[in-house]
Design a protein around this motif. Structure first.
Motif, PDB file in Angstrom:
ATOM      1  N   ARG A 375       0.825  -1.204   0.000  1.00  0.00           N
ATOM      2  CA  ARG A 375       0.000   0.000   0.000  1.00  0.00           C
ATOM      3  C   ARG A 375       0.864   1.261   0.000  1.00  0.00           C
ATOM      4  N   ARG A 378       2.653   1.602  -3.513  1.00  0.00           N
ATOM      5  CA  ARG A 378       1.744   2.018  -4.579  1.00  0.00           C
ATOM      6  C   ARG A 378       1.320   3.470  -4.407  1.00  0.00           C
ATOM      7  N   LYS A 379       1.213   3.899  -3.155  1.00  0.00           N
ATOM      8  CA  LYS A 379       0.962   5.322  -2.924  1.00  0.00           C
ATOM      9  C   LYS A 379       2.148   6.155  -3.383  1.00  0.00           C
ATOM     10  N   LEU A 381       4.143   5.393  -5.825  1.00  0.00           N
ATOM     11  CA  LEU A 381       4.140   5.430  -7.289  1.00  0.00           C
ATOM     12  C   LEU A 381       3.166   6.456  -7.836  1.00  0.00           C
ATOM     13  N   GLU A 382       2.144   6.810  -7.066  1.00  0.00           N
ATOM     14  CA  GLU A 382       1.233   7.865  -7.507  1.00  0.00           C
ATOM     15  C   GLU A 382       1.951   9.218  -7.538  1.00  0.00           C
ATOM     16  N   PHE A 383       2.865   9.425  -6.610  1.00  0.00           N
ATOM     17  CA  PHE A 383       3.608  10.687  -6.577  1.00  0.00           C
ATOM     18  C   PHE A 383       4.841  10.641  -7.484  1.00  0.00           C
ATOM     19  N   PRO A 385       5.876   8.310 -10.339  1.00  0.00           N
ATOM     20  CA  PRO A 385       5.660   7.172 -11.241  1.00  0.00           C
ATOM     21  C   PRO A 385       6.883   6.812 -12.088  1.00  0.00           C
ATOM     22  N   TRP A 391       9.376   0.903  -8.607  1.00  0.00           N
ATOM     23  CA  TRP A 391       8.732  -0.170  -9.368  1.00  0.00           C
ATOM     24  C   TRP A 391       9.372  -1.519  -9.043  1.00  0.00           C
ATOM     25  N   ARG A 410       2.776  -2.172 -16.841  1.00  0.00           N
ATOM     26  CA  ARG A 410       2.489  -0.760 -16.578  1.00  0.00           C
ATOM     27  C   ARG A 410       3.773   0.037 -16.391  1.00  0.00           C
TER      28      ARG A 410
END
Length: 940
Positions: A375, A378-379, A381-383, A385, A391, A410
């Motif tokens: 979690r 992945r949070k 990666l939102e900021f 990417p 990754w 992705r």
């Protein structure tokens, strides 16, 4: 009686009256006689000056002496001499004024730069050595805000200098209610007061009993205080142990209490002073520049070093408020706090620095379960990417390959230039999809050689991905697959060149070695074949490529070396030396079939290379295929009709297989067609082996007439006569041989041994002396002379001969190995050190050192030095014999068998004892295993 004159009588007290008179002011003792007089303080009294220069000059003038000119040694440029008679005119004044104006102008031109340089130097000096008032300038500025009450509350400094410093400190601390240790004598006196005595000693009786206590009647009992303290401590430990036994929590570990006390770090006064000074400097730093994050981090780290975690956390928290955009300070704040507090701190950190990969990874590492880690990542990666590292960490947390593949799909969409992500995705895909992934990656990143190499490895591991290869023959299938991989790598190199990406030969070879290490030998060979021609001149290709093969083989990359040899053989197919090196490489690191294939191709390209024919026949023979070896030699006869080596090889093969008649016929034919001295000698040896001594002597007589300077013919004839007991004939044969071949050392030695065996030791010495005169500085002749003296029992004479020998041959390993054991046991070790320095790494010297350790029963050291002797020269058969003898005495059967197997692989041929045993008629036809056993038995 007449008198010329009369002398008036002068009283004694009048005669020496001048001695009580004061000396003149300018008097100097001895000055009138030309001496350089001197005066002392006792002569002139305090603060009295000597005569002046004018007075001395007047005195010298009165005596008629020449007075030196005071200006004679004056500087010639000084105007008092050179221009003393000139007049200072107006033009002189004008010239001086002009020069002064020039100096002023030049000084004005340089003044600005000089002042700037001086200012910079002063600034550097102030920065390196600041004044005390400058260091406390900020504190002095704060004094302006103090009121009268603050001034009154400042304590007095007190007297802290000299001997009273410690006393004043004790007074002030006692005023604060603190106690300190007193002198040992006081403690001892108080302890004595509490002892119950049955009687008083004499001193106490004289003093009338004990002294009266203080006015209030109280007295400090230090023993009682210590006992009480120990009792309280024991009660605490007992209570803690009971709590631990009952399962209740306790803050004291009774078992590790003393260990914890011992592990405490006690800081010295110097360390405490350094910490205080560093704390003050860092405090000034963060106050003058509060936005400087490294200053806050350093201040917090200092408190951690001082074991003050609370202060460290407080400082780093304040630093986070002052520098909220620094990822390092947030990271250190999380490091200094507990995991729960660290999560809160990192939550604030990602609000201030959301683009920090380091902060997000730290936050993920603090999570205990994988789901929470996913979690957080992945949070992140939102900021961020476009972070490859995020990754990778996210994909590594996935247990399901399908989920990882979706994430990587992705990832390559978001970061299409990441080679690592593309390669990871290709590894997770099926071979068909992996081919599509690599093609897409090649289009996105045309400058990456890693993608091309991955494509080659995919083609090697999954041949259906590049074409259907369904062949029955496994070798043909491998060849077809290797050709396809080669074609792919050639295309890779050409494509990279079109995109202006040129890797060096060394970089490509390193990639090939990496592929071989990862289990892709065909790809490694394809890389070598595609790039080995780069950056190599045409005339240097063979040497450079063979050197590349040698380096790869030395590093353990045999497939890369094999590919180098393939290219060399294709480029230089008519070079016998290249085929021989390739065959030797395959023999060392390949299979027997590969060696035979290489030699079969070699004799086709180089039909007149005798060594290749012989190697091919030997490989067949060693492999047990005698008919195959005979067929190869028959084919070799067709290509080389008059070859001595092939005739001898054929005769040896026939003799080893028991076909003596065929061997005799081959040698008879060879004597006609080849007609060389070695063929005649081998013919005589074969006849001797068959017991045909008369025929052998007749053959030798004919051979000596043709080749009188071939020493082995004389040696074989002498040994034949000696074996038949004809000492005179043997002596004549050796004498003729020594006259015809005076440079043959073995011939001289055989002649000397014959005389020694016949009992004529003097004649043996004479022969060796003659041999040394004709062959000076030859260590084998000297060694034989020393051995003769030893065998006759003349130890002192042997030492004398050895001393002469070492003067003539100071670096001879044979002589040094003999010199070691001629010394006393106490001096042998020092002699061995000298031998290793003078004679170098020769197996004879190393064996001597090993035997010394053997005598001291140092088994492992002996075994190691035996191995060193083999490493120095594996062809020295005596070293294998000594090693086997040692293992028979101190080793197990496995070790003995290992030594024998290594000896068989090395196939030694040299060594005094080895040659004597292997060439003995009784040992002809015996294997290497049997020879090394016999050598080990014969060595002493």
């Amino acid at each position: 009686m007449s008198h010329i004159g009369t002398v008036k009588h002068i009283p004694k007290e009048v005669r020496y009256n001048f001695l009580q008179m004061a000396a003149p002011a300018s008097y100097v003792a001895g000055l009138g006689r030309g001496a350089s007089g001197f005066t002392t303080r006792s002569d002139i009294g305090p603060a009295r000056e000597g005569p002046s220069a004018e007075t001395i000059a007047d005195a010298q003038a009165k005596r008629g002496e020449e007075v030196p000119d005071p200006d004679a040694m004056q500087d010639p440029d000084d105007e008092r001499n050179l221009f003393a008679g000139t007049v200072y005119e107006a033009d002189d004044e004008e010239a001086d004024r002009i020069w002064e104006s020039v100096d002023t102008r030049m000084d004005a031109r340089r003044r600005a730069r000089r002042e700037i340089a001086e200012a910079e130097q002063a600034a550097k000096e102030r920065a390196l050595n600041p004044k005390l008032q400058t260091q406390f300038a900020d504190l002095k500025r704060n004094l302006s805000s103090l009121n009268d009450a603050d001034w009154d509350s400042i304590p007095e400094a007190g007297n802290l200098t000299g001997k009273r410093r410690k006393h004043n400190m004790r007074l002030e601390e006692n005023q604060n209610g603190r106690s300190y240790a007193v002198s040992d004598t006081v403690v001892a006196d108080i302890a004595n007061r509490n002892i119950l005595l049955g009687e008083l000693d004499k001193a106490q009786q004289d003093n009338g009993g004990f002294d009266t206590p203080a006015a209030d009647g109280t007295m400090t009992d230090f023993i009682a205080i210590g006992n009480a303290r120990d009792k309280v401590l024991s009660l605490q430990l007992d209570r803690a142990s009971k709590d631990a036994a009952n399962g209740s929590s306790t803050s004291v570990d009774p078992r590790g209490y003393m260990t914890a006390l011992n592990s405490q770090i006690v800081q010295t006064d110097a360390q405490i002073g350094d910490i205080k000074q560093a704390r003050q400097l860092l405090q000034n730093l963060i106050q003058t520049n509060p936005k400087h994050a490294p200053g806050w981090i350093a201040a917090a780290s200092l408190e951690v070093h001082a074991k003050k975690m609370v202060a460290a956390r407080k400082i780093i928290a304040e630093g986070c408020e002052k520098c909220p955009n620094s990822e390092d300070i947030w990271f250190h704040a999380a490091e200094l706090n507990t995991p729960e507090n660290a999560k809160i701190i990192l939550g604030r950190a990602v609000q201030n620095v959301p683009q920090s990969v380091k902060i997000w990874l730290k936050a993920a590492s603090l999570e205990s379960d994988v789901k929470s880690k996913k979690r957080v990542l992945r949070k992140a990666l939102e900021f961020i990417p476009n972070s490859v590292r995020l990754w990778k960490e996210t994909v590594n947390l996935e247990d399901d390959p399908e989920d990882a593949r979706v994430l990587l799909t992705r990832a390559v969409e978001v970061i299409p230039t990441s080679v690592e992500l593309w390669l990871t995705l290709a590894r997770l895909e099926t071979p068909e999809n992996a081919k599509q992934v690599l093609n897409s990656a090649r289009k996105r990143i045309p400058t990456s050689h890693e993608i091309w190499i991955a494509a080659g490895r995919l083609a090697e591991q999954s041949p259906t991905a590049i074409g259907d290869v369904k062949l029955e023959d496994e070798a043909e299938k491998t060849r077809k697959l290797a050709a396809q991989v080669d074609k792919l790598m050639v295309g890779a190199v050409n494509s990279l060149k079109k995109n202006q990406v040129i890797l060096s030969r060394e970089a490509w070879l390193q990639e090939a070695e990496k592929c071989e290490q990862d289990g892709s030998p065909l790809t490694a060979q394809a890389i070598v074949k595609a790039v080995i021609h780069q950056d190599v001149e045409e005339e240097d290709r063979r040497n450079v490529w063979i050197e590349d093969a040698g380096k790869a083989a030395q590093g353990g990359f045999y497939e890369v070396a094999r590919a180098c040899y393939v290219v060399v053989l294709e480029t230089f197919p008519t070079s016998p030396s290249v085929w021989r090196k390739a065959a030797e490489f395959e023999k060392a690191h390949g299979t027997p079939q590969a060696v035979q294939d290489i030699l079969a191709q070699g004799v086709q390209h180089c039909p007149h290379a005798e060594v290749l024919w012989l190697m091919a026949a030997k490989e067949k023979w060693v492999g047990g295929d005698v008919p195959g070896a005979q067929a190869i030699l028959s084919e070799a006869f067709k290509q080389n009709e008059d070859s001595e080596s092939i005739f001898l090889a054929a005769a040896k093969l026939a003799a080893e297989t028991g076909e003596m008649e065929a061997a005799t016929q081959i040698l008879e034919k060879a004597r006609v067609q080849a007609d060389t001295e070695r063929i005649w000698m081998k013919s005589a040896v074969l006849q001797r082996q068959l017991g045909q001594l008369d025929a052998a002597l007749q053959t030798l007589e004919e051979a000596i007439k043709k080749y009188p300077t071939f020493d082995k013919l004389h040696m074989v004839r002498g040994q034949l006569h000696q074996s038949r007991g004809a000492t005179a004939n043997a002596r004549a044969a050796y004498a003729q041989g020594c006259r015809s071949c005076p440079k043959s050392i073995p011939l001289w030695i055989l002649a000397a041994r014959l005389e020694e065996k016949a009992g004529v030791t003097i004649k043996a010495r004479s022969l060796l002396e003659s041999a040394r005169m004709k062959n000076p500085k030859h260590d084998l002749l000297w060694a034989e002379s020393v051995k003769i003296e030893e065998r006759t029992g003349s130890t002192q004479q042997a030492k004398a001969v050895l001393a002469r020998a070492m003067q003539e041959c100071p670096t001879s390993p044979i002589l040094w190995s003999m010199a070691i054991f001629m010394e006393s046991p106490q001096q042998r070790k020092g002699r061995s050190v000298d031998a290793l320095k003078k004679a170098g790494e020769h197996p004879a010297v190393i064996l001597a050192v090993a035997r010394l350790f053997w005598g001291e029963r140092k088994i492992e050291k002996t075994r190691q030095w035996m191995q060193n002797a083999i490493t120095a020269d594996a062809d020295w058969g005596d070293a294998w014999g000594w090693w086997l003898k040692f293992e028979k005495q101190h080793g197990e059967l496995e070790r003995q068998e290992l030594v024998i197997e290594k000896c068989i692989a090395a196939a030694p041929h040299h060594g005094p004892v080895w040659q004597a045993v292997s060439k003995d008629l009784q040992n002809i036809g015996k294997s290497t295993r049997e020879i090394v056993e016999l050598v080990a038995q014969k060595l002493e």
